[in-house]
Design a protein around this motif. Structure first.
Motif, PDB file in Angstrom:
ATOM      1  N   LEU A  60      33.476  89.036 -37.630  1.00  0.00           N
ATOM      2  CA  LEU A  60      33.139  88.159 -38.753  1.00  0.00           C
ATOM      3  C   LEU A  60      32.784  86.753 -38.258  1.00  0.00           C
ATOM      4  O   LEU A  60      31.848  86.128 -38.777  1.00  0.00           O
ATOM      5  CB  LEU A  60      34.302  88.112 -39.738  1.00  0.00           C
ATOM      6  N   SER A  64      29.248  84.784 -38.799  1.00  0.00           N
ATOM      7  CA  SER A  64      29.291  83.487 -39.481  1.00  0.00           C
ATOM      8  C   SER A  64      28.512  82.429 -38.703  1.00  0.00           C
ATOM      9  O   SER A  64      27.932  81.508 -39.296  1.00  0.00           O
ATOM     10  CB  SER A  64      30.742  83.035 -39.666  1.00  0.00           C
ATOM     11  N   TYR A  71      26.062  87.589 -45.184  1.00  0.00           N
ATOM     12  CA  TYR A  71      27.408  87.124 -44.854  1.00  0.00           C
ATOM     13  C   TYR A  71      27.778  85.923 -45.727  1.00  0.00           C
ATOM     14  O   TYR A  71      28.879  85.842 -46.270  1.00  0.00           O
ATOM     15  CB  TYR A  71      27.495  86.747 -43.375  1.00  0.00           C
ATOM     16  N   LEU A  74      28.764  86.906 -49.290  1.00  0.00           N
ATOM     17  CA  LEU A  74      30.118  87.445 -49.383  1.00  0.00           C
ATOM     18  C   LEU A  74      31.165  86.363 -49.150  1.00  0.00           C
ATOM     19  O   LEU A  74      32.247  86.395 -49.727  1.00  0.00           O
ATOM     20  CB  LEU A  74      30.303  88.590 -48.393  1.00  0.00           C
ATOM     21  N   GLN A  75      30.829  85.390 -48.298  1.00  0.00           N
ATOM     22  CA  GLN A  75      31.760  84.293 -48.055  1.00  0.00           C
ATOM     23  C   GLN A  75      32.006  83.499 -49.340  1.00  0.00           C
ATOM     24  O   GLN A  75      33.127  83.036 -49.586  1.00  0.00           O
ATOM     25  CB  GLN A  75      31.195  83.369 -46.972  1.00  0.00           C
ATOM     26  N   VAL A  78      34.665  85.320 -51.242  1.00  0.00           N
ATOM     27  CA  VAL A  78      35.977  85.086 -50.639  1.00  0.00           C
ATOM     28  C   VAL A  78      36.485  83.693 -50.991  1.00  0.00           C
ATOM     29  O   VAL A  78      37.667  83.502 -51.313  1.00  0.00           O
ATOM     30  CB  VAL A  78      35.916  85.282 -49.104  1.00  0.00           C
ATOM     31  N   ASP A  79      35.611  82.701 -50.925  1.00  0.00           N
ATOM     32  CA  ASP A  79      36.007  81.329 -51.257  1.00  0.00           C
ATOM     33  C   ASP A  79      36.463  81.221 -52.710  1.00  0.00           C
ATOM     34  O   ASP A  79      37.439  80.518 -53.024  1.00  0.00           O
ATOM     35  CB  ASP A  79      34.840  80.368 -51.010  1.00  0.00           C
ATOM     36  N   ASN A  94      41.069  83.043 -43.867  1.00  0.00           N
ATOM     37  CA  ASN A  94      39.728  83.397 -44.304  1.00  0.00           C
ATOM     38  C   ASN A  94      39.296  84.724 -43.685  1.00  0.00           C
ATOM     39  O   ASN A  94      38.730  85.591 -44.354  1.00  0.00           O
ATOM     40  CB  ASN A  94      38.740  82.298 -43.919  1.00  0.00           C
ATOM     41  N   ARG A  95      39.570  84.910 -42.391  1.00  0.00           N
ATOM     42  CA  ARG A  95      39.189  86.153 -41.724  1.00  0.00           C
ATOM     43  C   ARG A  95      39.941  87.351 -42.304  1.00  0.00           C
ATOM     44  O   ARG A  95      39.369  88.422 -42.491  1.00  0.00           O
ATOM     45  CB  ARG A  95      39.460  86.048 -40.215  1.00  0.00           C
ATOM     46  N   PHE A  98      38.466  88.115 -45.747  1.00  0.00           N
ATOM     47  CA  PHE A  98      37.140  88.712 -45.614  1.00  0.00           C
ATOM     48  C   PHE A  98      37.277  90.155 -45.145  1.00  0.00           C
ATOM     49  O   PHE A  98      36.606  91.066 -45.633  1.00  0.00           O
ATOM     50  CB  PHE A  98      36.302  87.903 -44.615  1.00  0.00           C
TER      51      PHE A  98
END
Length: 470
Positions: A60, A64, A71, A74-75, A78-79, A94-95, A98
């Motif tokens: 990941l 990034s 990517y 999708l981030q 997640v945020d 974060n990892r 994700f």
């Protein structure tokens, strides 16, 4: 009763009246051979599958840094989730989040594919479907090997997620065995394969990633090794793995797939095991009631367990400052304990004692997660992990064995496929809910609440026992 029951013994010469009966008897004569073949094939499959687990955070990070559009999209998701549940802005968290999102996608795909594969295998046989799914898994590793963009990597996970429904086929092959003792040994050995795969695979993945780091993309070495494991598995299946679905057990048609596809995709229908009522020989009303309870226990257990399993790495990182290597050692410890219990205790559980063993394991999870949740030193933590490992080693194999006793032999594929699908749905939802509780209420509160919630599957088991008495 001795492990080699009458169902496992060869018939005397002259008792066979046709090649078909000879074929049927040959399957009953050699349950140990079938169990060994299933174990080795599944182990090869899982060794390839688990190579990626320790690499996912680095993968990941790799994408990034490429400013990949897929990517970044999708981030943003997640945020949004991180802000909604109050998770601190930290690269490690974060990892994990994700990775959890990708893991949930993988589980959703297994939820969709497992019952369909199982139902189709009731008509065409287990072996053709296992071969086909293994070819699909191989193709996913090829995509991973050449995934120079995140979209291609995501495609490899989608293909792999669809084809990993093959695990339900392995459980169906064990369910095909006519001897209850053999089915119990087989389900336990499937558990051993999982323990060994999840113990050895990540170590191999990390090692080959380090070796390949200077010769191109770091993930290409593990991807190539995963392809090699899968190719070896394909050859092993073609040469050694037998067909376990007997002619007299084959479904007469594929109505369960063609007439009622919703029964294999609709969560409500799956919890009710509706698809098996469409076959020529539906179970009795009491059997269906028991089967629904077992499915509910299986889902509830995995929903709770997978959620705490997901947050465990958060807890040890925050409270004890565990590094990635220390996390790896912890999960290695868990894997070894599980393999020892499954290879020694679980496979020797006598027929009729599975639910008692499941009840004992569920009870052990209450102090296990209480100890982990309040642990302030290594002794308390690892004491909880021993109980955790015991439950993880016996609940799924014992419940799978119990469920395999339901339905006729022409329904084993769809029954075990639905069970596997319910587990995948639980693993898709459990981590999301548990991580939300963890970050909103804290580790101690999360683990205390979840430990108490294991009363739910225990209550379901008690109701199942009462209904049998009535």
């Amino acid at each position: 009763m001795d492990e080699n029951s009458a169902a496992d013994q060869p018939l005397s010469e002259g008792s066979l009246n046709s090649p078909e009966e000879a074929e049927q008897t040959s399957h009953e004569e050699k349950p140990s051979k079938i169990i060994r073949a299933v174990f080795l094939s599944l182990l090869l499959d899982l060794l390839g599958f688990t190579l990626i687990l320790p690499l996912l955070p680095s993968i990941l990070d790799h994408y990034s840094q490429k400013d990949d559009a897929v990517y970044n999209s999708l981030q943003n998701v997640v945020d949004w989730f991180r802000v909604a549940v109050g998770i601190p802005l930290d690269s490690k968290f974060n990892r994990v989040l994700f990775g959890g999102l990708i893991g949930s996608l993988f589980s959703v795909l297994q939820f969709l594919s497992s019952p369909v594969m199982g139902a189709v295998s009731d008509y065409y046989g287990r072996r053709p479907l296992v071969l086909l799914s293994t070819v699909g898994v191989m193709s996913s590793y090829v995509l991973w090997m050449y995934s120079h963009s995140f979209s291609l990597f995501l495609l490899s996970r989608v293909v792999g997620g669809v084809c990993k429904g093959n695990v339900s086929l392995y459980t169906a092959m064990v369910a095909d065995l006519r001897s209850p003792q053999a089915r119990n040994r087989g389900m336990a050995m499937i558990g051993v394969a999982f323990s060994l795969g999840f113990t050895l695979g990540p170590i191999l993945g990390a090692y080959f990633a380090q070796r390949a780091a200077g010769d191109g993309e770091f993930y290409q070495g593990p991807a190539l090794l995963a392809f090699a494991f899968s190719a070896a598995d394909l050859l092993f299946i073609f040469v050694v793995l037998p067909e376990t679905l007997q002619r007299d057990s084959k479904a007469s048609d594929v109505n369960s797939v063609v007439q009622g596809p919703g029964d294999l995709l609709n969560p409500v229908a799956l919890f009710n095991f509706t698809a098996i009522t469409r076959t020529d020989n539906p179970p009795s009303e009491q059997k269906m009631k028991n089967l629904k309870v077992l499915g509910g226990v299986y889902f509830t257990y995995l929903f709770l367990f997978s959620g705490l399993e997901f947050t465990l790495s958060f807890l040890t990182h925050q409270r004890f400052g565990f590094s990635s290597m220390e996390q790896g050692k912890m999960f290695f410890f868990i894997g070894v304990i599980m393999a020892l219990i499954q290879g020694g205790f679980a496979r020797r559980v006598k027929p009729g004692h599975q639910l008692k063993t499941v009840r004992l394991a569920l009870i052990s999870l209450i102090p296990a997660f209480l100890l982990i949740g309040i642990a302030w030193n290594m002794l308390l933590l690892y004491s909880g992990l021993v109980l955790y490992s015991f439950a993880a080693a016996v609940v799924v194999p014992c419940l799978s064995t119990q469920v395999s006793n339901h339905g006729s032999f022409s329904q084993k594929g769809v029954v075990m496929g639905i069970l596997r699908s319910l587990g995948a749905l639980a693993r898709a939802c459990g981590p999301i809910v548990a991580s939300s509780v963890y970050w909103l209420a804290g580790a101690e509160v999360c683990f205390v609440i979840y430990s108490a919630l294991f009363i739910v599957p225990l209550t379901l088991l008690a109701r199942d026992a009462k209904s049998k008495d009535d």
